[in-house]
Motif scaffolding. Structure first.
Motif, PDB file in Angstrom:
ATOM      1  N   LEU A 426      58.025  27.036  56.939  1.00  0.00           N
ATOM      2  CA  LEU A 426      57.797  27.443  55.555  1.00  0.00           C
ATOM      3  C   LEU A 426      56.342  27.298  55.141  1.00  0.00           C
ATOM      4  N   GLY A 427      55.653  26.327  55.719  1.00  0.00           N
ATOM      5  CA  GLY A 427      54.246  26.164  55.374  1.00  0.00           C
ATOM      6  C   GLY A 427      53.438  27.413  55.695  1.00  0.00           C
ATOM      7  N   ALA A 428      53.686  27.985  56.888  1.00  0.00           N
ATOM      8  CA  ALA A 428      52.966  29.202  57.271  1.00  0.00           C
ATOM      9  C   ALA A 428      53.393  30.387  56.421  1.00  0.00           C
ATOM     10  N   TYR A 429      54.706  30.468  56.114  1.00  0.00           N
ATOM     11  CA  TYR A 429      55.204  31.581  55.306  1.00  0.00           C
ATOM     12  C   TYR A 429      54.602  31.553  53.906  1.00  0.00           C
ATOM     13  N   ILE A 430      54.601  30.382  53.298  1.00  0.00           N
ATOM     14  CA  ILE A 430      54.008  30.253  51.963  1.00  0.00           C
ATOM     15  C   ILE A 430      52.510  30.517  52.032  1.00  0.00           C
ATOM     16  N   GLY A 431      51.867  30.024  53.094  1.00  0.00           N
ATOM     17  CA  GLY A 431      50.429  30.258  53.244  1.00  0.00           C
ATOM     18  C   GLY A 431      50.086  31.725  53.361  1.00  0.00           C
ATOM     19  N   ASP A 432      50.891  32.472  54.111  1.00  0.00           N
ATOM     20  CA  ASP A 432      50.654  33.913  54.244  1.00  0.00           C
ATOM     21  C   ASP A 432      50.840  34.622  52.903  1.00  0.00           C
ATOM     22  N   ASN A 433      51.867  34.217  52.166  1.00  0.00           N
ATOM     23  CA  ASN A 433      52.097  34.816  50.846  1.00  0.00           C
ATOM     24  C   ASN A 433      50.947  34.506  49.899  1.00  0.00           C
ATOM     25  N   TYR A 434      50.482  33.275  49.956  1.00  0.00           N
ATOM     26  CA  TYR A 434      49.371  32.883  49.095  1.00  0.00           C
ATOM     27  C   TYR A 434      48.116  33.697  49.432  1.00  0.00           C
ATOM     28  N   SER A 435      47.823  33.835  50.707  1.00  0.00           N
ATOM     29  CA  SER A 435      46.637  34.603  51.114  1.00  0.00           C
ATOM     30  C   SER A 435      46.734  36.054  50.663  1.00  0.00           C
ATOM     31  N   ALA A 436      47.934  36.628  50.790  1.00  0.00           N
ATOM     32  CA  ALA A 436      48.122  38.013  50.350  1.00  0.00           C
ATOM     33  C   ALA A 436      47.899  38.149  48.855  1.00  0.00           C
ATOM     34  N   ALA A 437      48.421  37.195  48.077  1.00  0.00           N
ATOM     35  CA  ALA A 437      48.247  37.236  46.627  1.00  0.00           C
ATOM     36  C   ALA A 437      46.790  37.057  46.252  1.00  0.00           C
ATOM     37  N   LEU A 438      46.133  36.138  46.916  1.00  0.00           N
ATOM     38  CA  LEU A 438      44.725  35.866  46.627  1.00  0.00           C
ATOM     39  C   LEU A 438      43.859  37.087  46.933  1.00  0.00           C
ATOM     40  N   ASN A 439      44.111  37.718  48.064  1.00  0.00           N
ATOM     41  CA  ASN A 439      43.313  38.874  48.465  1.00  0.00           C
ATOM     42  C   ASN A 439      43.569  40.099  47.600  1.00  0.00           C
ATOM     43  N   ALA A 440      44.749  40.152  46.975  1.00  0.00           N
ATOM     44  CA  ALA A 440      45.092  41.307  46.136  1.00  0.00           C
ATOM     45  C   ALA A 440      44.513  41.194  44.728  1.00  0.00           C
ATOM     46  N   ALA A 441      44.093  40.006  44.344  1.00  0.00           N
ATOM     47  CA  ALA A 441      43.614  39.800  42.976  1.00  0.00           C
ATOM     48  C   ALA A 441      42.337  40.602  42.721  1.00  0.00           C
ATOM     49  N   PRO A 442      42.321  41.426  41.680  1.00  0.00           N
ATOM     50  CA  PRO A 442      41.106  42.200  41.373  1.00  0.00           C
ATOM     51  C   PRO A 442      40.065  41.296  40.709  1.00  0.00           C
ATOM     52  N   LEU A 443      38.819  41.480  41.080  1.00  0.00           N
ATOM     53  CA  LEU A 443      37.735  40.653  40.545  1.00  0.00           C
ATOM     54  C   LEU A 443      36.619  41.525  39.995  1.00  0.00           C
ATOM     55  N   LYS A 444      35.927  41.025  39.003  1.00  0.00           N
ATOM     56  CA  LYS A 444      34.750  41.706  38.474  1.00  0.00           C
ATOM     57  C   LYS A 444      33.582  41.496  39.430  1.00  0.00           C
ATOM     58  N   ASP A 445      32.703  42.472  39.493  1.00  0.00           N
ATOM     59  CA  ASP A 445      31.507  42.318  40.309  1.00  0.00           C
ATOM     60  C   ASP A 445      30.720  41.102  39.844  1.00  0.00           C
ATOM     61  N   GLY A 446      30.390  40.239  40.790  1.00  0.00           N
ATOM     62  CA  GLY A 446      29.573  39.085  40.459  1.00  0.00           C
ATOM     63  C   GLY A 446      30.331  37.927  39.841  1.00  0.00           C
ATOM     64  N   GLU A 447      31.650  38.036  39.720  1.00  0.00           N
ATOM     65  CA  GLU A 447      32.426  36.964  39.116  1.00  0.00           C
ATOM     66  C   GLU A 447      32.484  35.770  40.072  1.00  0.00           C
ATOM     67  N   THR A 448      32.153  34.588  39.585  1.00  0.00           N
ATOM     68  CA  THR A 448      32.086  33.402  40.426  1.00  0.00           C
ATOM     69  C   THR A 448      32.665  32.192  39.700  1.00  0.00           C
ATOM     70  N   GLY A 449      32.726  31.091  40.434  1.00  0.00           N
ATOM     71  CA  GLY A 449      33.064  29.811  39.839  1.00  0.00           C
ATOM     72  C   GLY A 449      34.426  29.769  39.176  1.00  0.00           C
ATOM     73  N   LEU A 450      34.482  29.053  38.053  1.00  0.00           N
ATOM     74  CA  LEU A 450      35.746  28.836  37.357  1.00  0.00           C
ATOM     75  C   LEU A 450      36.364  30.143  36.873  1.00  0.00           C
ATOM     76  N   GLU A 451      35.555  31.061  36.342  1.00  0.00           N
ATOM     77  CA  GLU A 451      36.100  32.324  35.836  1.00  0.00           C
ATOM     78  C   GLU A 451      36.770  33.118  36.955  1.00  0.00           C
ATOM     79  N   LYS A 452      36.143  33.138  38.129  1.00  0.00           N
ATOM     80  CA  LYS A 452      36.740  33.843  39.272  1.00  0.00           C
ATOM     81  C   LYS A 452      38.059  33.193  39.666  1.00  0.00           C
ATOM     82  N   ARG A 453      38.048  31.872  39.785  1.00  0.00           N
ATOM     83  CA  ARG A 453      39.256  31.186  40.223  1.00  0.00           C
ATOM     84  C   ARG A 453      40.396  31.368  39.224  1.00  0.00           C
ATOM     85  N   MET A 454      40.087  31.297  37.939  1.00  0.00           N
ATOM     86  CA  MET A 454      41.160  31.421  36.954  1.00  0.00           C
ATOM     87  C   MET A 454      41.687  32.843  36.867  1.00  0.00           C
TER      88      MET A 454
END
Length: 609
Positions: A426-454
């Protein structure tokens, strides 16, 4: 609100399969207790169960329009909250209407705009349209995935339904759960589009699918997008209130009794207060309901996600807005009734619930349904405005996993057999899901730090966690024929707040600053300032003793569910002192009972190889 199902087959005449269609449709009876209907053409069969909410005599389904080149027929579940404006626009374009229902507006909207109809709708919906002119099926799900929709590709077409049970009722489908399906059951990491049952898919939120003789193709018509937020604090707060006023006014429209779900938290209280103001203009009091438990004050134990009892805050809001309020009190005997667990697990089709919190939600909705047909809920405000504790804890929000799993008492693999634990990984399964969600998140150009993470954290909540909660809300409510609407999931509000900087979302140093600022004028101060407290669980010692006894009986009978669990650890959990039992032990007992119930109901084939 309704239940829909259907079958498209290009290699056979479905006119001879009306019995199968009726069986598929009947599985949706709880979703639509008011009427049933079917429609069959040579290569398409549609089934519908209706919960009448708008235009009670005129909204029967399946609904069709005959054209010179063939019929266009539809089965529809949900509500289009902008149907009045769309009907006016369609009339200007030459369409004539035979009913006052939003169903006909959606159908004629398809005749006018085709697949682009999806861009025009505001609401919660899942529907399928068979277009005989081109022999194609169009399946559309709302932007946030409020209403469920599943499909199963066959060799010559597709099966679909509001719930998997409708598809599983077709003899062409075997109830099989593979390794990834079991991982989904145990992980608490919902994968968009994945339905757990082998061969079945969930139509993703904001997506549509087309089926024709060339096969099935799915495409996205809406998703969260990044954009510049140029409004200052006062303007932002004002815009949130303006949107809420409009959204709630639209969602109060119904031809049947309606109410609100009131927990005494900021979300449901603000929604109830705004509804009360609007209904007062029509000379009505808002009706509200809350769940409560006997001796809750004596038995209550504070936890991070539920630090305070609801009852005093519910009372303060009900008195403040002068609602016609009722507490639904549920005791341990009712919550631990195996028939109630069976209803809750059966409604969800998979044992992915939250034990007593699912059982109590089912019983709450069942009691409300005796007096109302439509209820407004504060669900999803935490995901949108940043209300959960882990949004504000640096360790949790920066962890290399879903923030809500960092300190969760819902240990996905709690007390599982060692061999199954290794297989599931389950650790790997959850990790893969997390990575997919993280990579799918749209970001503004130049967004960094706390604003990017949130922004990433917000995106994960709005595309993963909210799906789990919306599915739970829909299944528990529709199991008793109650339509629950979720104003905070209006895509206009979601998109606007998604692009609001985190510094603005927390401008007063607290969670949900924007919502508090936008609605404080409607609320008692103690409620406006209340810290987030989640849906309550029961602390009734009689409930715990009952489920320990039920789990012990499973051990004695050597139930099939024991294939998944460490018998020694499970036996220890059933014998643990109720005052000192570990959260992992209690939660594992709940899961064991849910899974055993599911195995008895569905008798699925489990394929782990």
């Amino acid at each position: 609100m309704c239940g829909i199902t259907g079958w498209v087959s290009y290699a056979r005449d479905l006119g001879t399969r009306d019995g199968v269609l009726r069986d598929m449709t009947e599985t949706m009876a709880c979703r639509g207790p008011d009427a049933a209907g079917t429609w069959i053409a040579p290569h398409a069969a549609l089934g519908h169960r209706r919960l009448a909410v708008i235009d009670l005599p005129g909204g029967a389904q399946p609904m069709k329009v005959d054209t010179p080149d063939g019929a266009v027929a539809m089965v529809y579940s949900g509500e289009a909250y902008n149907f009045t404006e769309l009907r006016d626009e369609l009339r200007r374009r030459g369409h004539r209407f035979d009913t006052d229902s939003d169903t006909e507006v959606v159908l004629r909207g398809y005749l006018e705009w085709g697949e682009r109809l999806a861009d025009e709708l505001n609401g919660m919906y899942a529907f399928a349209i068979w277009d005989e002119r081109t022999e194609k099926l169009v399946m559309i799900r709302d932007r946030m995935g409020i209403k469920p929709f599943y499909y199963y590709e066959t060799d010559d077409g597709v099966l679909f339904g509001s719930e998997p049970k409708a598809i599983l009722a077709n003899p062409a489908v075997e109830p099989v759960i593979g390794l990834d399906g079991m991982r989904e059951i145990f992980s608490f990491a919902k994968t968009p589009g994945f339905a757990a049952w082998e061969g079945m898919r969930e139509l993703k939120p904001g997506h549509l699918a087309i089926v024709d003789r060339n096969g099935l193709r799915e495409r996205c018509y809406w998703q969260l997008e990044v954009g510049e937020h140029t409004d200052d604090r006062a303007t932002t707060v004002g815009r949130v209130r303006e949107l809420l006023d409009d959204i709630i006014a639209r969602q109060l429209v119904a031809d049947v009794p309606r109410c609100t779900l009131l927990s005494g938290g900021l979300d449901s209280s603000a929604m109830t207060a705004i509804a009360a103001l609007q209904l007062a203009e029509q000379g009505e009091n808002v009706r509200s309901f809350a769940v409560d438990f006997p001796n809750q004050a004596e038995n209550f134990r504070a936890i991070d996600v539920a630090p305070t009892q609801d009852t005093p805050f519910v009372k303060a809001v009900a008195e403040h807005v002068k609602s016609d309020h009722e507490n639904i009190v549920l005791d341990g005997a009712a919550l631990s009734d195996p028939a109630v667990r069976g209803a809750a697990v059966g409604a969800r089709d998979l044992p992915i619930g939250l034990g007593d919190r699912d059982n109590s939600l089912y019983l709450l909705f069942k009691a409300i349904r005796e007096q109302s047909t439509v209820a407004l809920s504060g669900e999803s405000a935490d995901e949108i405005f940043g209300g959960y504790p882990w949004f504000h804890d640096e360790r949790q929000r920066t962890a290399d996993t879903f923030p809500w799993l960092v300190d969760s008492p819902l240990n996905p693999g709690g007390l599982l057999d060692d061999g199954l634990t290794r297989q599931l990984d389950l650790g790997a399964y959850i990790g893969d899901n997390y990575s997919a969600a993280l990579n799918a998140a749209p970001l503004k150009d130049g967004e960094t730090g706390l604003e990017k993470r949130m922004r990433q954290v917000s995106y994960m909540h709005l595309t993963r966690m909210v799906q789990t909660l919306l599915d739970r809300k829909d299944r528990m409510s529709m199991a008793v024929g109650l339509e629950v609407r979720v104003p905070f999931c209006d895509h206009r509000l979601v998109q606007y707040v998604f692009n609001t900087p985190w510094s603005l979302k927390t401008y007063d140093g607290r969670e949900k600053s924007l919502l508090r600022g936008a609605t404080r004028d409607t609320l008692p101060d103690e409620v406006a300032d209340r810290k987030k407290s989640g849906y309550p669980g029961s602390f009734d010692p009689n409930y715990l003793a009952a489920i320990q006894s039920q789990a012990a009986e499973l051990i004695s009978s050597n139930h099939r569910v024991l294939d998944f669990y460490d018998k020694g650890q499970l036996r220890a959990a059933t014998e643990a002192d109720g005052k000192t039992i570990a959260n992992e032990q209690r939660n594992a007992i709940e899961r064991v009972l849910d899974i055993a119930t599911w195995l008895d109901q569905r008798n699925p084939t489990i394929k782990l190889a």
